[in-house]
Scaffold this motif. Structure first.
Motif, mmCIF file in Angstrom:
data_model
loop_
_atom_site.group_PDB
_atom_site.id
_atom_site.type_symbol
_atom_site.label_atom_id
_atom_site.label_comp_id
_atom_site.label_asym_id
_atom_site.label_seq_id
_atom_site.Cartn_x
_atom_site.Cartn_y
_atom_site.Cartn_z
ATOM 1 N N THR A 1 40.201 42.671 35.786
ATOM 2 C CA THR A 1 40.977 43.728 36.424
ATOM 3 C C THR A 1 40.233 44.246 37.641
ATOM 4 O O THR A 1 38.990 44.303 37.647
ATOM 5 C CB THR A 1 41.279 44.899 35.475
ATOM 6 N N PHE A 2 41.027 44.614 38.675
ATOM 7 C CA PHE A 2 40.470 45.300 39.850
ATOM 8 C C PHE A 2 41.061 46.708 39.913
ATOM 9 O O PHE A 2 40.996 47.363 40.942
ATOM 10 C CB PHE A 2 40.852 44.549 41.139
ATOM 11 N N GLY A 3 41.730 47.114 38.825
ATOM 12 C CA GLY A 3 42.406 48.419 38.854
ATOM 13 C C GLY A 3 43.884 48.291 39.207
ATOM 14 O O GLY A 3 44.549 49.292 39.490
ATOM 15 N N ASN A 4 44.390 47.061 39.180
ATOM 16 C CA ASN A 4 45.800 46.843 39.514
ATOM 17 C C ASN A 4 46.421 45.926 38.465
ATOM 18 O O ASN A 4 47.040 44.910 38.778
ATOM 19 C CB ASN A 4 45.873 46.198 40.904
ATOM 20 N N GLY A 5 46.193 46.272 37.188
ATOM 21 C CA GLY A 5 46.656 45.437 36.079
ATOM 22 C C GLY A 5 45.578 44.470 35.617
ATOM 23 O O GLY A 5 44.465 44.443 36.172
ATOM 24 N N VAL A 6 45.907 43.685 34.604
ATOM 25 C CA VAL A 6 44.934 42.756 34.001
ATOM 26 C C VAL A 6 45.511 41.338 34.067
ATOM 27 O O VAL A 6 46.644 41.095 33.629
ATOM 28 C CB VAL A 6 44.656 43.107 32.526
ATOM 29 N N ALA A 7 44.725 40.417 34.626
ATOM 30 C CA ALA A 7 45.157 39.009 34.713
ATOM 31 C C ALA A 7 44.253 38.145 33.848
ATOM 32 O O ALA A 7 43.047 38.406 33.751
ATOM 33 C CB ALA A 7 45.081 38.539 36.167
ATOM 34 N N ALA A 8 44.833 37.129 33.199
ATOM 35 C CA ALA A 8 44.065 36.213 32.347
ATOM 36 C C ALA A 8 44.181 34.797 32.899
ATOM 37 O O ALA A 8 45.270 34.368 33.306
ATOM 38 C CB ALA A 8 44.587 36.252 30.917
ATOM 39 N N PHE A 9 43.030 34.112 32.934
ATOM 40 C CA PHE A 9 42.948 32.748 33.451
ATOM 41 C C PHE A 9 42.385 31.842 32.360
ATOM 42 O O PHE A 9 41.524 32.264 31.582
ATOM 43 C CB PHE A 9 42.019 32.695 34.671
ATOM 44 N N THR A 10 42.841 30.598 32.339
ATOM 45 C CA THR A 10 42.314 29.618 31.393
ATOM 46 C C THR A 10 41.551 28.548 32.167
ATOM 47 O O THR A 10 42.019 28.108 33.232
ATOM 48 C CB THR A 10 43.471 28.965 30.595
ATOM 49 N N MET B 1 48.589 41.242 31.578
ATOM 50 C CA MET B 1 48.450 41.481 30.136
ATOM 51 C C MET B 1 48.952 42.892 29.829
ATOM 52 O O MET B 1 48.763 43.828 30.625
ATOM 53 C CB MET B 1 46.983 41.327 29.693
ATOM 54 N N ASP B 2 49.605 43.024 28.651
ATOM 55 C CA ASP B 2 50.287 44.290 28.358
ATOM 56 C C ASP B 2 50.133 44.598 26.871
ATOM 57 O O ASP B 2 50.592 43.816 26.030
ATOM 58 C CB ASP B 2 51.771 44.141 28.735
ATOM 59 N N MET C 1 55.293 24.911 35.295
ATOM 60 C CA MET C 1 54.661 26.201 35.643
ATOM 61 C C MET C 1 53.827 25.966 36.922
ATOM 62 O O MET C 1 53.006 25.056 36.982
ATOM 63 C CB MET C 1 53.731 26.637 34.493
ATOM 64 N N SER C 2 54.120 26.792 37.961
ATOM 65 C CA SER C 2 53.340 26.605 39.191
ATOM 66 C C SER C 2 51.932 27.116 38.915
ATOM 67 O O SER C 2 51.743 28.227 38.434
ATOM 68 C CB SER C 2 53.984 27.398 40.339
ATOM 69 N N MET C 3 50.930 26.277 39.186
ATOM 70 C CA MET C 3 49.562 26.608 38.838
ATOM 71 C C MET C 3 48.931 27.426 39.959
ATOM 72 O O MET C 3 48.828 26.940 41.089
ATOM 73 C CB MET C 3 48.756 25.322 38.628
ATOM 74 N N ILE C 4 48.546 28.650 39.635
ATOM 75 C CA ILE C 4 47.815 29.456 40.624
ATOM 76 C C ILE C 4 46.366 29.486 40.169
ATOM 77 O O ILE C 4 46.076 29.932 39.049
ATOM 78 C CB ILE C 4 48.398 30.886 40.708
ATOM 79 N N THR C 5 45.467 29.025 41.003
ATOM 80 C CA THR C 5 44.055 29.021 40.609
ATOM 81 C C THR C 5 43.444 30.397 40.878
ATOM 82 O O THR C 5 44.017 31.224 41.616
ATOM 83 C CB THR C 5 43.281 27.973 41.424
ATOM 84 N N LEU C 6 42.277 30.622 40.306
ATOM 85 C CA LEU C 6 41.568 31.888 40.540
ATOM 86 C C LEU C 6 41.317 32.058 42.033
ATOM 87 O O LEU C 6 41.487 33.152 42.585
ATOM 88 C CB LEU C 6 40.244 31.899 39.762
ATOM 89 N N VAL D 1 42.740 28.759 35.876
ATOM 90 C CA VAL D 1 44.156 28.773 36.263
ATOM 91 C C VAL D 1 44.822 30.004 35.656
ATOM 92 O O VAL D 1 44.598 30.321 34.468
ATOM 93 C CB VAL D 1 44.860 27.486 35.788
ATOM 94 N N LEU D 2 45.603 30.698 36.463
ATOM 95 C CA LEU D 2 46.279 31.926 36.000
ATOM 96 C C LEU D 2 47.264 31.575 34.894
ATOM 97 O O LEU D 2 48.184 30.772 35.095
ATOM 98 C CB LEU D 2 47.010 32.581 37.181
#
Ligand code: P6P
Length: 332
Positions: free
Chosen positions: A172-181, A196-197, A1-6, A190-191
Motif C-alpha cells: 500500500t502507498f495509502g491508496n488502497g492495497v494491491a496484491a501481486f503474485t 484487497m477488501d 486476464m491482462s497481466m499488469i506487472t509490478l 504480476v498484479l
C-alpha cells in the motif's frame, strides 16, 4: 486476464494524479524490495537443499534464537536497500540499533523491516514472510534510532512478501492495497488483486488459545462469546485459525476477512504485547486500514501510537472492522 506487472503498476502510480501519485524514488525502493524478495523466496523454497536451515546459534535483540535464513535475509535486504540510492537508513528486527547508509543521510526514505517473520516455521515448511515499513527521512541531521520514532500514520508505504505455496507481494502507498503474485519464470510480480477488501463482518478469529488464562477480562469476554457460538449472544458459530506466522495470518485476513489478535497478557504487566510496533504492527495496520479494516492495541488505534523505542512491542487486534470495534469497545 491482462497481466499488469509490478513495474507497470509502479510506472502508472508515478504518473497518477493526486492521492495515488508516488515518487520515482519510491518506485526505485519498491523495485529493490521486489528484487531482494525474489532471492529470499528462492532460498526459502530450496529449504533443506539450501543448507541454511537450522539455527545460527545466536540470539537477536529480542532474545530469540536466530535462524540462518533470518540472518541471510537480513543481510540481503540491507545490501539491496543501501544500493537503491534512495534510503537514508534502515532498522531491522535482527539488529539492535539502526543501520544508517553511509553518505546517504539526505536520501528520502527510512525503511524498517522484519526480514523473515514467523521464522520458527521455516524448518517445518509453513509460510513465512518479510514485512516492511517506509517512513520519510525527517532530515534532522544524522540518521539515528530517534529518526525512526514516527507514528504509523507517517508511513508513506508498507507491505509484506509471503513465502508460501505462492510468493505474494502485498503493498500500500495509502491508496488502497494491491496484491501481486510472483511469476518465478518471468522473474516479475504480476498484479493479481488490484484492491484487497476486508469484509466488516467475519466468522474467523486468529489467536493463540494456549495463552487464554493470561488474558485480561475484555479479551476473555470477547473470545468466550466467539467460543459460545450460536449457543451464546453472538447467535452464530465462529471458526479459529492460528498459523503462528503473522504474515500468513494477516494475509488470510486481508484475503477473506477475520480478526487477528495478540493481546497483552497478565504474565508481564510491563510488556504491552508480543508483536513489535515499528516493523510488524504498524505496517500491517496500515495495510489493514487501507483495505477497510481496523487495528487497535487495546486502548487506541495502533497507527496513532507515538513510538519511544525502536523495538517496542504492542498488543494487536486487527481485521474485520465490526469485530475489532466490538472487542475494542470491551476495553473502554
Ligand atoms: P506464538 C512469530 O514468531 C511471531 O512473531 C508472529 O509472526 C506470530 O504471529 C507470533 O509470533 C506467534 O506467536 O506465541 O503463537 O508462537
Amino acid at each position: 486476464m491482462s497481466m499488469i506487472t509490478l513495474s507497470q503498476y509502479l510506472k502508472a502510480a508515478e504518473g497518477a494524479a493526486g492521492h495515488g501519485r508516488i515518487t520515482p524514488e519510491l518506485s526505485t525502493l519498491i523495485h529493490a524490495l521486489s528484487g531482494v524478495s525474489q532471492h529470499i523466496s528462492a532460498a526459502v523454497h530450496k529449504g533443506a537443499l539450501s543448507g541454511v536451515l537450522g539455527t545460527a546459534g545466536t540470539e537477536n535483540v529480542q532474545g530469540e534464537t536466530q535462524k540462518n535464513l533470518d540472518i541471510i535475509a537480513n543481510d540481503m535486504i540491507l545490501v539491496a536497500l543501501a544500493a537503491s540510492g534512495v534510503v537514508a537508513g534502515m532498522a531491522s528486527e535482527e539488529l539492535d540499533d539502526c543501520s544508517p547508509v553511509p553518505g546517504h543521510a539526505d536520501k528520502p526514505y527510512l525503511v524498517l523491516f522484519d526480514p523473515l517473520d514467523g521464522s520458527s516455521n521455516i524448518d517445518v515448511n509453513v509460510s513465512i514472510g518479510t514485512i516492511f515499513s517506509v517512513l520519510p527521512n525527517p532530515r534532522t541531521g544524522d540518521i539515528n534510532n530517534h529518526s525512526f520514532l514516527q507514528p504509523g500514520t507517517a508511513q508513506v508505504a508498507a507491505g509484506y512478501v509471503v513465502y508460501g505455496p505462492q510468493t505474494s507481494l502485498v503493498l500500500t502507498f495509502g491508496n488502497g492495497v494491491a496484491a501481486f503474485t510472483l511469476d518465478r519464470e518471468a522473474g516479475e510480480y504480476v498484479l493479481t488483486t488490484p484492491a484487497m477488501d476486508i469484509p466488516a463482518d467475519t466468522k474467523e478469529f486468529a489467536i493463540n488459545m494456549s495463552n487464554q488464562r493470561h488474558w485480561y477480562p475484555p479479551v476473555q469476554k470477547y473470545i468466550a462469546e466467539l467460543l459460545a457460538g450460536k449457543t451464546g449472544e453472538r447467535g452464530k458459530d465462529f471458526n479459529m485459525r492460528w498459523i503462528a506466522s503473522m504474515v500468513a495470518d494477516v494475509h488470510r485476513v486481508l484475503t477473506r476477512g477475520g480478526i487477528f489478535m495478540y493481546p497483552k497478557d497478565l504474565r508481564d504487566p510491563n510488556k504491552p504485547g508480543k508483536l513489535r510496533l515499528m516493523y510488524e504492527a504498524n505496517p500491517m495496520s496500515f495495510l489493514v486500514e487501507q483495505a477497510g479494516g481496523k487495528s487497535f492495541d487495546a486502548a487506541q488505534r495502533i497507527l496513532d501510537i507515538q513510538p519511544t523505542e525502536l523495538h517496542q512491542r504492542c498488543a494487536v487486534m486487527l481485521g474485520s472492522a465490526h469485530e475489532v470495534q466490538r472487542v475494542a469497545d470491551y476495553h473502554l
